[in-house]
Write a protein that holds these residues in place. Sequence first.
Motif, mmCIF file in Angstrom:
data_model
loop_
_atom_site.group_PDB
_atom_site.id
_atom_site.type_symbol
_atom_site.label_atom_id
_atom_site.label_comp_id
_atom_site.label_asym_id
_atom_site.label_seq_id
_atom_site.Cartn_x
_atom_site.Cartn_y
_atom_site.Cartn_z
ATOM 1 N N VAL A 1 12.187 -1.359 -2.876
ATOM 2 C CA VAL A 1 11.772 -2.471 -3.734
ATOM 3 C C VAL A 1 11.586 -3.750 -2.928
ATOM 4 O O VAL A 1 10.568 -4.449 -3.053
ATOM 5 C CB VAL A 1 12.792 -2.684 -4.875
ATOM 6 C CG1 VAL A 1 12.498 -3.983 -5.612
ATOM 7 C CG2 VAL A 1 12.756 -1.510 -5.847
ATOM 8 N N VAL A 2 12.566 -4.065 -2.080
ATOM 9 C CA VAL A 2 12.479 -5.304 -1.298
ATOM 10 C C VAL A 2 11.345 -5.215 -0.281
ATOM 11 O O VAL A 2 10.603 -6.182 -0.074
ATOM 12 C CB VAL A 2 13.820 -5.600 -0.604
ATOM 13 C CG1 VAL A 2 13.697 -6.845 0.274
ATOM 14 C CG2 VAL A 2 14.923 -5.794 -1.630
ATOM 15 N N TYR A 3 11.196 -4.046 0.329
ATOM 16 C CA TYR A 3 10.115 -3.899 1.309
ATOM 17 C C TYR A 3 8.745 -4.052 0.642
ATOM 18 O O TYR A 3 7.849 -4.701 1.183
ATOM 19 C CB TYR A 3 10.206 -2.551 2.011
ATOM 20 C CG TYR A 3 8.997 -2.281 2.876
ATOM 21 C CD1 TYR A 3 8.793 -2.997 4.050
ATOM 22 C CD2 TYR A 3 8.040 -1.346 2.502
ATOM 23 C CE1 TYR A 3 7.669 -2.782 4.832
ATOM 24 C CE2 TYR A 3 6.922 -1.116 3.278
ATOM 25 C CZ TYR A 3 6.747 -1.837 4.440
ATOM 26 O OH TYR A 3 5.633 -1.633 5.207
ATOM 27 N N ARG A 4 8.575 -3.439 -0.527
ATOM 28 C CA ARG A 4 7.281 -3.544 -1.205
ATOM 29 C C ARG A 4 6.978 -4.995 -1.566
ATOM 30 O O ARG A 4 5.833 -5.449 -1.441
ATOM 31 C CB ARG A 4 7.258 -2.679 -2.460
ATOM 32 C CG ARG A 4 5.911 -2.719 -3.183
ATOM 33 C CD ARG A 4 5.760 -1.612 -4.187
ATOM 34 N NE ARG A 4 6.711 -1.719 -5.290
ATOM 35 C CZ ARG A 4 6.726 -0.879 -6.329
ATOM 36 N NH1 ARG A 4 5.868 0.136 -6.368
ATOM 37 N NH2 ARG A 4 7.608 -1.040 -7.289
ATOM 38 N N TYR A 5 8.005 -5.717 -2.011
ATOM 39 C CA TYR A 5 7.795 -7.125 -2.353
ATOM 40 C C TYR A 5 7.359 -7.917 -1.117
ATOM 41 O O TYR A 5 6.385 -8.689 -1.166
ATOM 42 C CB TYR A 5 9.073 -7.720 -2.932
ATOM 43 C CG TYR A 5 9.010 -9.226 -3.078
ATOM 44 C CD1 TYR A 5 8.328 -9.820 -4.128
ATOM 45 C CD2 TYR A 5 9.623 -10.057 -2.131
ATOM 46 C CE1 TYR A 5 8.242 -11.198 -4.248
ATOM 47 C CE2 TYR A 5 9.549 -11.427 -2.247
ATOM 48 C CZ TYR A 5 8.861 -11.998 -3.300
ATOM 49 O OH TYR A 5 8.780 -13.357 -3.404
ATOM 50 N N ALA B 1 3.869 -9.868 -0.415
ATOM 51 C CA ALA B 1 3.908 -11.324 -0.301
ATOM 52 C C ALA B 1 3.523 -11.803 1.093
ATOM 53 O O ALA B 1 2.814 -12.794 1.246
ATOM 54 C CB ALA B 1 5.299 -11.839 -0.670
ATOM 55 N N ARG B 2 4.013 -11.104 2.130
ATOM 56 C CA ARG B 2 3.740 -11.498 3.505
ATOM 57 C C ARG B 2 3.369 -10.284 4.346
ATOM 58 O O ARG B 2 4.162 -9.837 5.180
ATOM 59 C CB ARG B 2 4.961 -12.198 4.097
ATOM 60 C CG ARG B 2 5.300 -13.540 3.472
ATOM 61 C CD ARG B 2 4.259 -14.590 3.844
ATOM 62 N NE ARG B 2 4.104 -14.721 5.270
ATOM 63 C CZ ARG B 2 4.881 -15.494 6.033
ATOM 64 N NH1 ARG B 2 5.864 -16.186 5.489
ATOM 65 N NH2 ARG B 2 4.676 -15.570 7.343
ATOM 66 N N PRO B 3 2.192 -9.711 4.161
ATOM 67 C CA PRO B 3 1.804 -8.528 4.949
ATOM 68 C C PRO B 3 1.735 -8.805 6.438
ATOM 69 O O PRO B 3 1.811 -7.879 7.243
ATOM 70 C CB PRO B 3 0.432 -8.161 4.374
ATOM 71 C CG PRO B 3 -0.078 -9.430 3.763
ATOM 72 C CD PRO B 3 1.140 -10.130 3.226
ATOM 73 N N ASP B 4 1.598 -10.078 6.821
ATOM 74 C CA ASP B 4 1.517 -10.424 8.235
ATOM 75 C C ASP B 4 2.836 -10.243 8.961
ATOM 76 O O ASP B 4 2.879 -10.228 10.197
ATOM 77 C CB ASP B 4 1.079 -11.884 8.381
ATOM 78 C CG ASP B 4 1.998 -12.841 7.636
ATOM 79 O OD1 ASP B 4 2.135 -12.697 6.397
ATOM 80 O OD2 ASP B 4 2.592 -13.722 8.283
ATOM 81 N N LEU B 5 3.948 -10.090 8.217
ATOM 82 C CA LEU B 5 5.253 -9.948 8.844
ATOM 83 C C LEU B 5 5.573 -8.505 9.214
ATOM 84 O O LEU B 5 6.558 -8.250 9.906
ATOM 85 C CB LEU B 5 6.347 -10.483 7.907
ATOM 86 C CG LEU B 5 6.301 -11.981 7.620
ATOM 87 C CD1 LEU B 5 7.421 -12.368 6.674
ATOM 88 C CD2 LEU B 5 6.403 -12.775 8.922
ATOM 89 N N ARG B 6 4.777 -7.576 8.753
ATOM 90 C CA ARG B 6 5.022 -6.180 9.086
ATOM 91 C C ARG B 6 4.756 -5.952 10.570
ATOM 92 O O ARG B 6 3.845 -6.547 11.151
ATOM 93 C CB ARG B 6 4.124 -5.281 8.245
ATOM 94 C CG ARG B 6 4.455 -5.318 6.785
ATOM 95 C CD ARG B 6 3.351 -4.767 5.925
ATOM 96 N NE ARG B 6 2.929 -3.439 6.365
ATOM 97 C CZ ARG B 6 1.910 -2.784 5.813
ATOM 98 N NH1 ARG B 6 1.223 -3.349 4.822
ATOM 99 N NH2 ARG B 6 1.582 -1.583 6.239
ATOM 100 N N PRO B 7 5.552 -5.091 11.234
ATOM 101 C CA PRO B 7 5.384 -4.871 12.676
ATOM 102 C C PRO B 7 3.982 -4.435 13.062
ATOM 103 O O PRO B 7 3.436 -4.879 14.070
ATOM 104 C CB PRO B 7 6.399 -3.761 12.980
ATOM 105 C CG PRO B 7 7.435 -3.896 11.917
ATOM 106 C CD PRO B 7 6.690 -4.364 10.683
ATOM 107 N N ASP B 8 3.343 -3.572 12.255
ATOM 108 C CA ASP B 8 2.016 -3.079 12.610
ATOM 109 C C ASP B 8 0.933 -4.111 12.386
ATOM 110 O O ASP B 8 -0.207 -3.953 12.839
ATOM 111 C CB ASP B 8 1.677 -1.793 11.845
ATOM 112 C CG ASP B 8 1.794 -1.995 10.324
ATOM 113 O OD1 ASP B 8 2.195 -3.087 9.889
ATOM 114 O OD2 ASP B 8 1.458 -1.051 9.593
#
Length: 214
Positions: free
Chosen positions: A190-194, A198-205
């Motif tokens: 749930v937290v990861y999906r949120y 909200a901030r897809p730029d923070l994902r490692p990939d």
Amino acid sequence: MHIPDGYVDLSIAVLCAVLSVAVLSVAARRVGGEVSDARAPLLGVVAAGVFAAQMLNWPIPGGTSAHFVGGAFAAILLGPHLGALCIATVVTIQALVFGDGGLVVLGANVFNMAIVEVYVGYAVYRLLTPYGEFRAAFAAGWLGITAGALTAAVQLGLSSAFEYQLLTTVAIMGVGHLVLGLVEGAITAVVYRYLARARPDLRPDAAPEVAADA
């Protein structure tokens, strides 16, 4: 899963400490320049959030307890190596400042929560991502904490304090965390999906793409 002193034989505690130092040393070298100006705040937020969540425990039959560990969550957001260093720092501070887990067995606690859960959780996430990131994050949190509990159960079951009742400790902690680990899986997903929305730029990939755009 914060094992107190006296619950694990010294030989096992030393072995786990050596393994933890070795793995974290490799992780530190692999991290390199991963902590950019954009991702540094995320590292602090993840560490603080995991620290607070780990302070909440619920009992399970057999005299042990379970709590949100956040190893898979940290690995998904930060990458496995930085995630391992993050959780190791949290576990160490809790032991030194709050007495949550012993000092002699600190290496064992770090091994279970910062190494086993992080790397197993990340492996599960990467394996299942093609079937949906939400499902992958859920499975990563669920199976990651179960794997960490099983290694803790083995350490306890091979120690004299538990009269070498390996099958008993594995059954109690394994089954207990397999069930209650569903909570960890749900929170992770749930937290990861949120955050991913909200901030897809923070994902490692997504980090290299952001850097290229900049």
